[in-house]
Write a protein that holds these residues in place. Structure first.
Motif, PDB file in Angstrom:
ATOM      1  N   MET A   4      25.639  71.786  40.598  1.00 41.87           N
ATOM      2  CA  MET A   4      26.200  73.601  40.838  1.00 41.87           C
ATOM      3  C   MET A   4      27.235  73.487  41.836  1.00 41.87           C
ATOM      4  SD  MET A   4      22.383  75.135  41.043  1.00 41.87           S
ATOM      5  CE  MET A   4      21.724  74.101  42.222  1.00 41.87           C
ATOM      6  N   THR A   5      27.803  73.019  42.826  1.00 43.12           N
ATOM      7  CA  THR A   5      28.571  73.131  43.488  1.00 43.12           C
ATOM      8  C   THR A   5      29.706  73.174  42.597  1.00 43.12           C
ATOM      9  OG1 THR A   5      27.936  72.651  45.331  1.00 43.12           O
ATOM     10  CG2 THR A   5      30.168  72.551  45.233  1.00 43.12           C
ATOM     11  N   ALA A   6      30.392  72.119  41.907  1.00 39.64           N
ATOM     12  CA  ALA A   6      31.418  71.600  40.674  1.00 39.64           C
ATOM     13  C   ALA A   6      31.551  72.531  39.859  1.00 39.64           C
ATOM     14  CB  ALA A   6      31.219  69.953  40.302  1.00 39.64           C
ATOM     15  N   LEU A   7      30.704  73.191  39.349  1.00 42.30           N
ATOM     16  CA  LEU A   7      30.620  74.338  38.444  1.00 42.30           C
ATOM     17  C   LEU A   7      31.164  75.678  39.913  1.00 42.30           C
ATOM     18  CD1 LEU A   7      26.763  73.838  36.300  1.00 42.30           C
ATOM     19  CD2 LEU A   7      29.454  74.196  35.798  1.00 42.30           C
ATOM     20  N   ARG A  59      38.019  80.805  39.264  1.00 42.68           N
ATOM     21  CA  ARG A  59      40.054  80.357  40.240  1.00 42.68           C
ATOM     22  C   ARG A  59      39.323  80.765  41.955  1.00 42.68           C
ATOM     23  NH1 ARG A  59      45.165  82.101  38.849  1.00 42.68           N
ATOM     24  NH2 ARG A  59      44.287  82.871  36.994  1.00 42.68           N
ATOM     25  N   ALA A  60      37.943  82.310  42.262  1.00 42.79           N
ATOM     26  CA  ALA A  60      37.787  82.513  43.016  1.00 42.79           C
ATOM     27  C   ALA A  60      37.278  81.622  44.323  1.00 42.79           C
ATOM     28  CB  ALA A  60      36.856  83.088  43.293  1.00 42.79           C
ATOM     29  N   HIS A  61      37.086  80.052  43.553  1.00 47.04           N
ATOM     30  CA  HIS A  61      35.599  79.402  44.194  1.00 47.04           C
ATOM     31  C   HIS A  61      36.357  78.226  43.994  1.00 47.04           C
ATOM     32  CE1 HIS A  61      33.049  82.935  45.329  1.00 47.04           C
ATOM     33  NE2 HIS A  61      32.673  83.110  43.630  1.00 47.04           N
ATOM     34  N   ALA A  62      37.215  77.777  44.145  1.00 46.31           N
ATOM     35  CA  ALA A  62      38.216  76.497  43.689  1.00 46.31           C
ATOM     36  C   ALA A  62      38.321  75.854  45.101  1.00 46.31           C
ATOM     37  CB  ALA A  62      39.749  76.442  43.869  1.00 46.31           C
ATOM     38  N   ALA A  63      37.508  76.493  46.330  1.00 48.17           N
ATOM     39  CA  ALA A  63      37.876  75.624  47.858  1.00 48.17           C
ATOM     40  C   ALA A  63      36.583  75.369  48.131  1.00 48.17           C
ATOM     41  CB  ALA A  63      38.932  76.233  48.549  1.00 48.17           C
ATOM     42  N   ALA A  64      34.917  75.912  46.996  1.00 44.89           N
ATOM     43  CA  ALA A  64      33.642  75.585  47.583  1.00 44.89           C
ATOM     44  C   ALA A  64      32.949  74.046  48.308  1.00 44.89           C
ATOM     45  CB  ALA A  64      32.848  75.759  46.694  1.00 44.89           C
ATOM     46  N   ARG A  65      32.250  73.987  49.110  1.00 40.46           N
ATOM     47  CA  ARG A  65      32.630  72.408  49.414  1.00 40.46           C
ATOM     48  C   ARG A  65      31.158  72.095  48.910  1.00 40.46           C
ATOM     49  NH1 ARG A  65      35.780  71.741  54.460  1.00 40.46           N
ATOM     50  NH2 ARG A  65      33.809  72.639  55.447  1.00 40.46           N
ATOM     51  N   ALA A 122      26.770  83.284  46.699  1.00 42.17           N
ATOM     52  CA  ALA A 122      25.322  84.470  46.181  1.00 42.17           C
ATOM     53  C   ALA A 122      24.641  85.392  47.458  1.00 42.17           C
ATOM     54  CB  ALA A 122      24.337  83.322  45.642  1.00 42.17           C
ATOM     55  N   ALA A 123      24.866  84.993  48.205  1.00 38.95           N
ATOM     56  CA  ALA A 123      24.406  86.672  49.020  1.00 38.95           C
ATOM     57  C   ALA A 123      24.760  87.421  49.841  1.00 38.95           C
ATOM     58  CB  ALA A 123      23.531  85.436  50.890  1.00 38.95           C
ATOM     59  N   ASP A 124      26.518  86.937  49.226  1.00 37.09           N
ATOM     60  CA  ASP A 124      27.015  88.122  49.709  1.00 37.09           C
ATOM     61  C   ASP A 124      27.054  89.115  48.168  1.00 37.09           C
ATOM     62  OD1 ASP A 124      27.818  86.739  52.127  1.00 37.09           O
ATOM     63  OD2 ASP A 124      29.826  86.134  52.089  1.00 37.09           O
ATOM     64  N   GLY A 125      26.600  88.528  47.181  1.00 41.18           N
ATOM     65  CA  GLY A 125      26.548  88.998  46.367  1.00 41.18           C
ATOM     66  C   GLY A 125      27.560  88.430  44.498  1.00 41.18           C
ATOM     67  N   ASP A 126      28.511  87.205  44.809  1.00 35.90           N
ATOM     68  CA  ASP A 126      29.152  86.810  44.194  1.00 35.90           C
ATOM     69  C   ASP A 126      28.666  86.422  42.615  1.00 35.90           C
ATOM     70  OD1 ASP A 126      31.715  85.701  44.124  1.00 35.90           O
ATOM     71  OD2 ASP A 126      30.234  84.747  43.150  1.00 35.90           O
ATOM     72  N   ALA A 127      28.519  87.036  42.042  1.00 36.66           N
ATOM     73  CA  ALA A 127      28.274  87.499  39.676  1.00 36.66           C
ATOM     74  C   ALA A 127      28.422  85.688  39.715  1.00 36.66           C
ATOM     75  CB  ALA A 127      28.861  88.014  39.285  1.00 36.66           C
ATOM     76  N   ALA A 128      29.124  84.924  39.925  1.00 38.42           N
ATOM     77  CA  ALA A 128      29.614  83.670  39.282  1.00 38.42           C
ATOM     78  C   ALA A 128      28.751  83.004  40.351  1.00 38.42           C
ATOM     79  CB  ALA A 128      30.964  83.672  40.139  1.00 38.42           C
ATOM     80  N   ALA A 129      28.106  82.422  41.513  1.00 37.62           N
ATOM     81  CA  ALA A 129      27.193  81.952  42.698  1.00 37.62           C
ATOM     82  C   ALA A 129      25.904  82.069  41.998  1.00 37.62           C
ATOM     83  CB  ALA A 129      27.260  82.306  43.717  1.00 37.62           C
ATOM     84  N   ARG A 130      25.279  83.837  41.253  1.00 33.56           N
ATOM     85  CA  ARG A 130      24.120  83.604  41.170  1.00 33.56           C
ATOM     86  C   ARG A 130      24.247  83.770  39.359  1.00 33.56           C
ATOM     87  NH1 ARG A 130      22.707  89.872  43.514  1.00 33.56           N
ATOM     88  NH2 ARG A 130      23.089  89.432  45.742  1.00 33.56           N
ATOM     89  N   THR A 131      25.056  83.719  38.600  1.00 30.36           N
ATOM     90  CA  THR A 131      25.496  82.770  37.576  1.00 30.36           C
ATOM     91  C   THR A 131      24.888  80.937  37.656  1.00 30.36           C
ATOM     92  OG1 THR A 131      26.319  83.947  36.909  1.00 30.36           O
ATOM     93  CG2 THR A 131      26.411  82.030  34.968  1.00 30.36           C
TER      94      THR A 131
END
Lengths: 321, 321
Positions: free
Chosen positions: B209-212, B217-223, B232-241
């Protein structure tokens, strides 16, 4: 095993024990009387009076039972147990039909074991027909010697059964083995006869593949799997694609089942396997490539006992329980 | 249950029996000494010296075992059995590691039961760690009282285990329970760490899920999953998806497993469940809508024993076998 002579409660000396096997399907009912070595002494079969309701179906079983018990080979024997394999879902206690499709209207709720015990005076145990089929293949057929096995019966529907530690698993609702209702990618967007979406049965059963082929302009009149099979044999690409899609979908479903259960053997059966090599080839290829790599060599065999598997499996439970 | 005093072969009177539970993971090893009521008398844990190879891992276990056996609570007790839950696939005889990932290099082939028996002088039985986990939850946790159960552990990978008739199923290769390697539609085109394509682990594990999410673009650095969860907790739609996709894929895989096994209960565990409600909500919804309708009410619960489940489950096998 030797033939025992026992004394009945009434003081009569009774003859050798025999067991009655019963196979109740949506279209036909078969019974056979087995001796202690699982040899059939007498057989009978008739159409299942499905449309007439549960009472008529049970009456039909009793009529067939009376017929085999009246055979010369049954003279002097003692009915020690009854084993039934029936269409539908059997409650985990092996006594009552828990659910059934419209092929057997009113069948759900039938206290089948109690009805046969009352009428025939012998302890009765009931399994689902595919569960009984796998019991038979484990006892004397293609799964002989296996501790764990998966069976699949691909025909009008996709039935299945599983066994662990040598015994068929009934499940918490008696529904274990419903492999036809595993979601697979190839069935996404297809509605299953059970009402859910995306189950393998929605693309891998005979009627499902026939319906898929009927969508092709050239095959709008294709009536049944025989038509699909005939077209495939004639080199028709669309027919072969439909068979490969169905077999591949079932192979993917089985890959998940194999990765979950790690069975000793997978037993294949059902009329769809006779529709040419395309279905089974795709099934085997997809199963081999999509299971956990450690399990790719899992043995896949064709069933060995034919129609007798259900009768023998039902009776093997009658002997054990 | 009372504390028994027995006489050893040497003629000494030995004290009450204790059993040693061992949990060998890729990053840490834990041991605990249990009395006859499954109460822990002493505990110890340490990092698993995974990179140093199998001999070092076993030496680490023996060091921890010596430590708990030297505790005051262990004085005068007699070590009657050892139960181990380990990362990797354990051979069906419960004695040797059959396969392992690169998390434990050289671990495959280790005759673990024999090594511990030689060093500690007590009969040893080994299970896979998720198999041991489910044994523990069956014996004293969320699956208490169930006859059949499915467990899933969603974290760095997707592990699983199944139980039938009250006992965890090992499978023909010891690999039963590999639910992470069930093909599902949502994972089509994704490569699984096992090398196959389209397995649920390829979209439903923490790293997957981290790789997805990193593809955005906005999450290219998510480790790591923590970053996904925070977004997701901050309301980010891509993370929740991404979390819903992973949880839904696991729910679809479990729908197939439930239709095949008809278990009394499904037990969920693993760090991924802590990534907010999106994953588990999607899992439950997909499982409920895609299983055979008869089985949609199958109970789904969170694991209850935490880290102790593996130790307790391993020891429960030590007592039984």
């Amino acid at each position: 095993m030797t033939t025992r002579t026992t004394t009945s409660p009434e003081g009569r000396t009774a003859g050798p024990a025999v067991r009655l096997g019963v196979d109740i399907g949506g279209t036909k009912t078969a019974v056979a009387l087995f001796d202690e070595r699982d040899a059939a002494l007498a057989r009978a079969r008739a159409a299942t009076p499905a449309a007439e309701g549960a009472a008529a179906v049970v009456a039909g079983v009793l009529e067939l039972a009376a017929r085999v018990l009246a055979e010369p080979a049954a003279a002097g024997t003692r009915l020690s147990g009854i084993g039934v394999g029936t269409a539908g879902v059997v409650a985990p206690d092996g006594r009552t039909v828990a659910a059934a499709t419209e092929a057997l209207p009113g069948w759900a709720g039938t206290p089948l074991a109690a009805l046969l015990e009352d009428a025939l005076g012998a302890p009765t145990t009931v399994l689902g027909d595919v569960q009984a089929f796998l019991s038979g293949e484990l006892a004397a057929g293609a799964a002989l010697g296996a501790r764990s096995a998966v069976a699949v019966m691909a025909g009008t529907g996709i039935g299945g059964a599983i066994a662990v530690e040598g015994a068929v698993v009934r499940g918490g609702h008696g529904a274990a083995g419903h492999i036809g209702h595993v979601p697979v990618a190839a069935a996404e967007g297809h509605r299953c006869p059970c009402g859910a979406w995306g189950h393998v049965e929605a693309v891998a059963s005979g009627p499902a593949m026939t319906a898929l082929l009927r969508r092709e302009r050239a095959h709008a009149a294709a009536r049944d799997l025989r038509a699909v099979s005939a077209a495939a044999a004639d080199g028709d690409a669309a027919a072969r694609t439909v068979l490969r899609l169905g077999g591949g979908a079932l192979g993917a479903a089985l890959a998940g089942v194999v990765s979950t259960l790690d069975p000793d053997v997978v037993v294949l059966s059902g009329g769809v396997l006779e529709a040419g090599p395309w279905y089974e080839d795709a099934l085997r290829a997809e199963l081999a490539s999509r299971a956990l790599p450690l399990l790719r060599g899992t043995r896949v065999v064709r069933a060995a006992l034919g129609a007798d598997a259900v009768l023998l499996g039902a009776v093997s439970r009658a002997a054990v329980e």
